[in-house]
Design a protein around this motif. Structure first.
Motif, mmCIF file in Angstrom:
data_model
loop_
_atom_site.group_PDB
_atom_site.id
_atom_site.type_symbol
_atom_site.label_atom_id
_atom_site.label_comp_id
_atom_site.label_asym_id
_atom_site.label_seq_id
_atom_site.Cartn_x
_atom_site.Cartn_y
_atom_site.Cartn_z
ATOM 1 N N ALA A 514 0.848 -1.212 0.000
ATOM 2 C CA ALA A 514 0.000 0.000 0.000
ATOM 3 C C ALA A 514 0.872 1.246 0.000
ATOM 4 C CB ALA A 514 -0.906 -0.008 1.230
ATOM 5 N N LEU A 515 1.949 1.197 0.773
ATOM 6 C CA LEU A 515 2.831 2.364 0.862
ATOM 7 C C LEU A 515 3.511 2.622 -0.487
ATOM 8 C CD1 LEU A 515 4.116 4.518 2.661
ATOM 9 C CD2 LEU A 515 5.908 2.886 3.233
ATOM 10 N N ALA A 516 4.011 1.559 -1.099
ATOM 11 C CA ALA A 516 4.735 1.732 -2.363
ATOM 12 C C ALA A 516 3.809 2.263 -3.447
ATOM 13 C CB ALA A 516 5.364 0.408 -2.778
ATOM 14 N N ALA A 517 2.516 1.876 -3.396
ATOM 15 C CA ALA A 517 1.593 2.291 -4.453
ATOM 16 C C ALA A 517 1.003 3.671 -4.173
ATOM 17 C CB ALA A 517 0.460 1.266 -4.571
ATOM 18 N N ALA A 518 1.161 4.164 -2.962
ATOM 19 C CA ALA A 518 0.492 5.418 -2.584
ATOM 20 C C ALA A 518 1.217 6.623 -3.172
ATOM 21 C CB ALA A 518 0.480 5.543 -1.072
ATOM 22 N N PRO A 519 0.483 7.721 -3.396
ATOM 23 C CA PRO A 519 1.146 8.946 -3.883
ATOM 24 C C PRO A 519 2.259 9.371 -2.941
ATOM 25 C CG PRO A 519 -1.253 9.236 -3.776
ATOM 26 C CD PRO A 519 -0.955 7.887 -3.206
ATOM 27 N N LEU A 520 2.121 9.006 -1.653
ATOM 28 C CA LEU A 520 3.135 9.399 -0.675
ATOM 29 C C LEU A 520 4.530 8.924 -1.091
ATOM 30 C CD1 LEU A 520 4.153 10.380 2.106
ATOM 31 C CD2 LEU A 520 3.480 8.142 3.012
ATOM 32 N N ALA A 521 4.603 7.682 -1.598
ATOM 33 C CA ALA A 521 5.919 7.126 -1.941
ATOM 34 C C ALA A 521 6.619 8.028 -2.947
ATOM 35 C CB ALA A 521 5.763 5.721 -2.495
ATOM 36 N N ALA A 522 5.822 8.629 -3.841
ATOM 37 C CA ALA A 522 6.426 9.489 -4.863
ATOM 38 C C ALA A 522 6.843 10.834 -4.285
ATOM 39 C CB ALA A 522 5.434 9.690 -6.000
ATOM 40 N N GLU A 523 6.419 11.109 -3.066
ATOM 41 C CA GLU A 523 6.768 12.407 -2.477
ATOM 42 C C GLU A 523 7.907 12.315 -1.469
ATOM 43 O OE1 GLU A 523 3.446 14.642 -1.035
ATOM 44 O OE2 GLU A 523 2.185 14.025 -2.720
ATOM 45 N N LEU A 524 8.344 11.078 -1.226
ATOM 46 C CA LEU A 524 9.443 10.935 -0.266
ATOM 47 C C LEU A 524 10.783 11.113 -0.970
ATOM 48 C CD1 LEU A 524 8.316 7.885 1.910
ATOM 49 C CD2 LEU A 524 8.251 10.313 2.512
ATOM 50 N N LEU A 525 11.671 11.841 -0.320
ATOM 51 C CA LEU A 525 13.034 11.978 -0.818
ATOM 52 C C LEU A 525 13.975 11.587 0.310
ATOM 53 C CD1 LEU A 525 13.052 15.353 -2.813
ATOM 54 C CD2 LEU A 525 13.249 13.052 -3.757
ATOM 55 N N ALA A 526 15.155 11.128 -0.085
ATOM 56 C CA ALA A 526 16.143 10.758 0.933
ATOM 57 C C ALA A 526 17.250 11.799 0.933
ATOM 58 C CB ALA A 526 16.725 9.389 0.600
ATOM 59 N N ARG A 527 17.593 12.230 2.109
ATOM 60 C CA ARG A 527 18.742 13.123 2.173
ATOM 61 C C ARG A 527 19.950 12.324 2.619
ATOM 62 N NH1 ARG A 527 17.796 18.028 5.529
ATOM 63 N NH2 ARG A 527 19.285 17.004 6.856
ATOM 64 N N GLY A 528 21.029 12.524 1.920
ATOM 65 C CA GLY A 528 22.228 11.754 2.257
ATOM 66 C C GLY A 528 22.228 10.428 1.524
ATOM 67 N N GLY A 529 21.820 10.449 0.247
ATOM 68 C CA GLY A 529 21.875 9.223 -0.567
ATOM 69 C C GLY A 529 20.572 8.459 -0.535
ATOM 70 N N GLY A 530 20.429 7.490 -1.456
ATOM 71 C CA GLY A 530 19.175 6.761 -1.601
ATOM 72 C C GLY A 530 18.784 5.989 -0.357
ATOM 73 N N GLY A 531 19.790 5.484 0.377
ATOM 74 C CA GLY A 531 19.478 4.735 1.593
ATOM 75 C C GLY A 531 19.319 5.685 2.755
ATOM 76 N N GLY A 532 19.259 6.938 2.433
ATOM 77 C CA GLY A 532 19.284 8.146 3.230
ATOM 78 C C GLY A 532 19.123 8.032 4.738
ATOM 79 N N GLY A 533 19.845 8.889 5.428
ATOM 80 C CA GLY A 533 19.691 8.964 6.861
ATOM 81 C C GLY A 533 18.385 9.625 7.233
ATOM 82 N N VAL A 534 17.864 10.460 6.347
ATOM 83 C CA VAL A 534 16.646 11.202 6.650
ATOM 84 C C VAL A 534 15.680 11.084 5.471
ATOM 85 C CG1 VAL A 534 15.725 13.492 7.190
ATOM 86 C CG2 VAL A 534 17.982 12.857 8.012
ATOM 87 N N LEU A 535 14.430 10.750 5.777
ATOM 88 C CA LEU A 535 13.408 10.726 4.727
ATOM 89 C C LEU A 535 12.546 11.962 4.884
ATOM 90 C CD1 LEU A 535 12.218 6.978 4.833
ATOM 91 C CD2 LEU A 535 14.108 8.003 3.553
ATOM 92 N N VAL A 536 12.430 12.739 3.814
ATOM 93 C CA VAL A 536 11.605 13.950 3.894
ATOM 94 C C VAL A 536 10.449 13.840 2.906
ATOM 95 C CG1 VAL A 536 13.450 15.503 4.663
ATOM 96 C CG2 VAL A 536 13.076 15.169 2.230
ATOM 97 N N ARG A 537 9.356 14.523 3.241
ATOM 98 C CA ARG A 537 8.241 14.562 2.305
ATOM 99 C C ARG A 537 8.229 15.926 1.636
ATOM 100 N NH1 ARG A 537 1.772 13.597 3.312
ATOM 101 N NH2 ARG A 537 1.327 13.136 1.130
ATOM 102 N N VAL A 538 8.307 15.903 0.322
ATOM 103 C CA VAL A 538 8.365 17.145 -0.446
ATOM 104 C C VAL A 538 7.270 17.080 -1.510
ATOM 105 C CG1 VAL A 538 9.810 18.557 -1.950
ATOM 106 C CG2 VAL A 538 10.860 17.274 -0.099
ATOM 107 N N ALA A 539 6.454 18.106 -1.607
ATOM 108 C CA ALA A 539 5.359 18.113 -2.583
ATOM 109 C C ALA A 539 5.920 17.924 -3.989
ATOM 110 C CB ALA A 539 4.596 19.432 -2.484
ATOM 111 N N PRO A 540 5.159 17.221 -4.872
ATOM 112 C CA PRO A 540 5.696 16.875 -6.205
ATOM 113 C C PRO A 540 6.175 18.094 -6.976
ATOM 114 C CG PRO A 540 3.493 15.946 -5.869
ATOM 115 C CD PRO A 540 3.800 16.750 -4.659
ATOM 116 N N GLN A 541 5.482 19.215 -6.807
ATOM 117 C CA GLN A 541 5.860 20.392 -7.608
ATOM 118 C C GLN A 541 7.242 20.932 -7.230
ATOM 119 O OE1 GLN A 541 3.210 20.123 -5.632
ATOM 120 N NE2 GLN A 541 2.647 22.026 -4.580
#
Ligand code: SAM
Length: 697
Positions: A514-541
């Protein structure tokens, strides 16, 4: 006065200092000694004709010597609506006035209140009603629902009429009063109760890395609203053109935007247009720009009495070139049809009307000065027209009719270089409608001195703006470049790897599919590389601004200090810890059997218990039964509050060792939005006023 000054240089006879005005310059009741700086201030402004009569002048000057009243904004954001109601309910008696506390004046045009007490009196809290007011302001301030802000500083954003689809740039944003006001305006569609997000966003920029941190902290109080915010660090006069414009709506809104696009789109524009796609704009990318430039700040004497001791003309003169450069960059970054509010907290025409006049002259009809007087009728009382004529003086109060007269004077060359032709009023034949500028004078409505000009871009700028023209010819060396920004930039953000999403799901009992298919997954970014230390939510725009998206041109990359809000952060043990906002964000994806609704009384037990850990035996029967059925591991605790039906999700854990449930307090150091643990908010919502925080996990 001027006669008392020792002359540093010889002047031609016709340029000798003007004789003093007949009325006493200094208000005898003022609390500062009769300093030369204060005298010069009064002499200088007396000559500018800011007010109409001697009586009004005395009122003006004596008001400048009184401390500012307390003013604050109450959030209009839908996400905070219930807290805002609670805040106003709880403060109703205080706002009506009691004892030493006068009744507050509601300023509906900016959703704010003004209480005519001095901030220092409130802090000293000598009287119980003042103490109660102070506590009320502090409590709701820490919950992000109430923001202390001077009334005059609310005017630029109020005039801009920010809408949910607007792309907003705040060029000189720190500490962030206007930024947070703009963010809330972006979400104000919630007046009708809607909760969906608009396509707009705010880019908050400041040249100073240290002040960007202050800006971050201020934005942090807005929690999830920050998904539509990016903080950048650039000298505003060189703010990069966005090679990737996040969305293509024009300033007037989607419908008007379509019409305008039909009329104005160039071939290039048509090729690039398209819902939400990256588009390269040859003209600007922003619908609204807050251009609150650095200034001498001599309108802030009520908040900052040191102005009386250090006021000089030279300081204001030195601000003019930078202010003009920033304003010119602002209109270049503005979409056609967009609005920019140019503002300062200075009274000096050299930092205000002269900058606006020069900007209008250089943009040759592409920018117009909007008559904003009718826009906020409630403000009319506080507002005087912009000056169409003013005098240019030096620090010895010597008046120069024109740039040429100043050049011909005996001023030392170093002083002459401080003056630019654009500092003088424009010639009568050019005569822009400078009276449309708003001058907020302290004595008219009990506020600080402020200047605002509302500008609309009505056509593309006429080619590259001339850097050196006869009137604007710069003889002042450019200001020294600001220190380089910190190394954090767009490259810090990357896509979240599937492995990280999997870990997040496993560690917090989320449904991975459910998480992978949700719009949320597309809004998550990782800071500090893909395996990121921090996951942030950033609006698509905003995504294209934060990631290494392909750039259609060699435009300089944005130096992004922070974007969105933090959802989860890896602990030292490599486990993702949810923040408070993160818990709310992932709550819909939590496995049903891993979600526990916590009644109010049990919630209070968590907050009062050592290490926020409550043995199952001490829980209410229903919660005890549900918790006992849980396997050991993560659980999402949905705290019920005494008000309304909404729940506050927080991460928790079922512990085997002590047969207990623990509330995990989000660990929140560092730079991200929302740096403070939000237990305080939870305590408050559950009716526990004690703000002491429990141990962090
Ligand atoms: C008047 S304050 C802004 C106040 C802010 N707009 C608010 O409402 O809270 C001016 C800000 O401009 C920043 N600044 C100074 N020079 C700048 C430049 N060249 N570019 C961008 N920001 C600059 C300063 O660091 C300062 O934070």
């Amino acid at each position: 006065m001027p006669q008392r000054h020792r002359h540093r240089h010889r002047r031609p006879a016709h340029l000798q200092p003007a004789p003093p005005l007949p009325s006493p310059l200094a208000d005898p009741s003022r609390p500062v000694p009769n300093l030369l700086a204060a005298d010069r201030f009064e002499y200088f402004y007396r000559r500018q004709g800011l007010v109409r009569s001697s009586g009004e002048w005395r009122h003006f000057i004596s008001t400048l010597h009184q401390p500012l009243p307390v003013s604050f904004r109450v959030s209009t954001a839908p996400a905070l609506a219930h807290l805002a109601r609670q805040c106003l309910d709880e403060g109703a008696a205080l706002l009506r006035g009691t004892g030493a506390l006068p009744a507050a004046a509601e300023l509906r045009w900016c959703a704010s209140w003004l209480v005519d007490v001095k901030a220092a009196e409130l802090k000293a809290a000598a009287r119980p009603e003042l103490r109660a007011m102070h506590e009320w302001l502090t409590k709701f301030g820490s919950l992000g629902v109430l923001t202390r802000q001077a009334v005059e500083s609310m005017v630029p954003v109020a005039l801009l009429r920010v809408e949910p689809h607007h792309a907003v740039l705040d060029m000189c944003a720190s500490p962030g009063s206007k930024t947070t006001q703009a963010i809330e305006a972006l979400f104000r569609y919630g007046e009708a109760g809607a909760s969906e997000r608009g396509s707009g966003f705010v880019v908050a920029n400041d040249a100073s890395p240290a002040r960007c941190q202050m800006l971050l902290r201020r934005c942090a109080a807005l929690g999830e609203m920050c998904s539509q915010v990016v903080v950048t660090c650039h000298p505003a006069q060189r703010f990069p053109r966005l090679a990737a414009a996040p969305h293509g709506e024009a300033a007037e809104g989607p419908a008007a935007s379509k019409k305008r696009k039909g009329r104005e789109a160039t071939k290039q524009g048509r090729k690039e247009a398209g819902g939400g796609a990256l588009t390269a704009h040859s003209e600007g990318s922003f619908d609204r720009i807050i251009c609150d430039v650095p200034c001498s700040g001599d309108g802030t004497t009520r908040k900052n009495p040191s102005v009386w001791h250090r006021w000089t003309v030279e300081y204001a003169l030195s601000m003019h070139p930078l202010q003009l450069q920033i304003a010119l960059r602002g209109v270049a970054l503005l979409k056609v049809g967009g609005l920019m509010a140019f503002s300062t907290c200075s009274l000096n025409p050299c930092e205000n009307e002269s900058v606006v006049a020069e900007l209008l002259r250089r943009t040759r009809g592409a920018v117009e000065l909007v008559d904003a007087s009718a826009q906020l009728p409630e403000l009319a009382r506080a507002q005087a027209d912009g000056l169409c004529h003013w005098e240019v003086l030096d620090d010895e109060m010597c008046h120069y009719e024109s740039f040429e007269a100043m050049q011909a004077s005996g001023l030392p060359a170093a002083l002459k270089r401080k003056f630019l032709p654009s500092m003088w009023p424009p010639p009568a034949e050019e005569a822009p409608p400078l009276h449309r500028c708003l001058r907020l004078l302290p004595h008219l409505a009990n506020m600080g001195g402020f200047f605002v000009a509302l500008l609309r871009k009505v056509a593309p700028l006429p080619g590259p703006l001339p850097k050196r023209t006869p009137r604007g010819e710069s003889r002042t060396p450019p200001p020294p470049p600001p220190p380089p920004p910190p190394p954090r930039d767009a490259s810090c953000f990357g896509e979240v790897s599937a492995a990280s999403l999997g870990e997040l799901s496993a560690q917090h009992a989320l449904q991975p599919a459910a998480l992978a298919a949700a719009p949320l997954a597309a809004e998550l970014l990782a800071r500090g590389g893909g395996g990121g230390g921090v996951l942030v939510r950033v609006a698509p725009q905003l995504r294209p601004l934060c990631t290494r998206a392909p750039q259609p041109s060699a435009a300089p990359r944005l130096r992004v200090i922070a974007a969105g809000y933090t959802v989860a952060r890896r602990s030292r043990r490599g486990v993702f810890q949810l923040t408070h906002e993160g818990a709310a964000t992932v709550a819909p994806y939590a496995r049903r059997r891993r979600r526990l609704e916590v009644p109010v009384e049990d919630g209070r037990a968590f907050l009062s218990a050592a290490a926020n850990t409550v043995p199952l035996a001490e829980l209410s029967p229903s919660l005890k039964q549900a918790a006992a059925a849980l396997p050991v591991g993560p659980v999402l605790l949905l705290f019920r509050t005494p008000h309304g039906s909404a729940t506050l999700p927080m991460p928790g854990r079922r512990l085997r060792s002590s047969d207990s449930l623990r509330l995990l307090v989000p660990f929140t150091p560092g730079l991200e939005f929302r740096p403070k643990a939000t237990l305080h908010a939870l305590r408050f919502q559950l009716g526990l006023q004690d703000s002491s925080h429990a141990a962090e996990e």
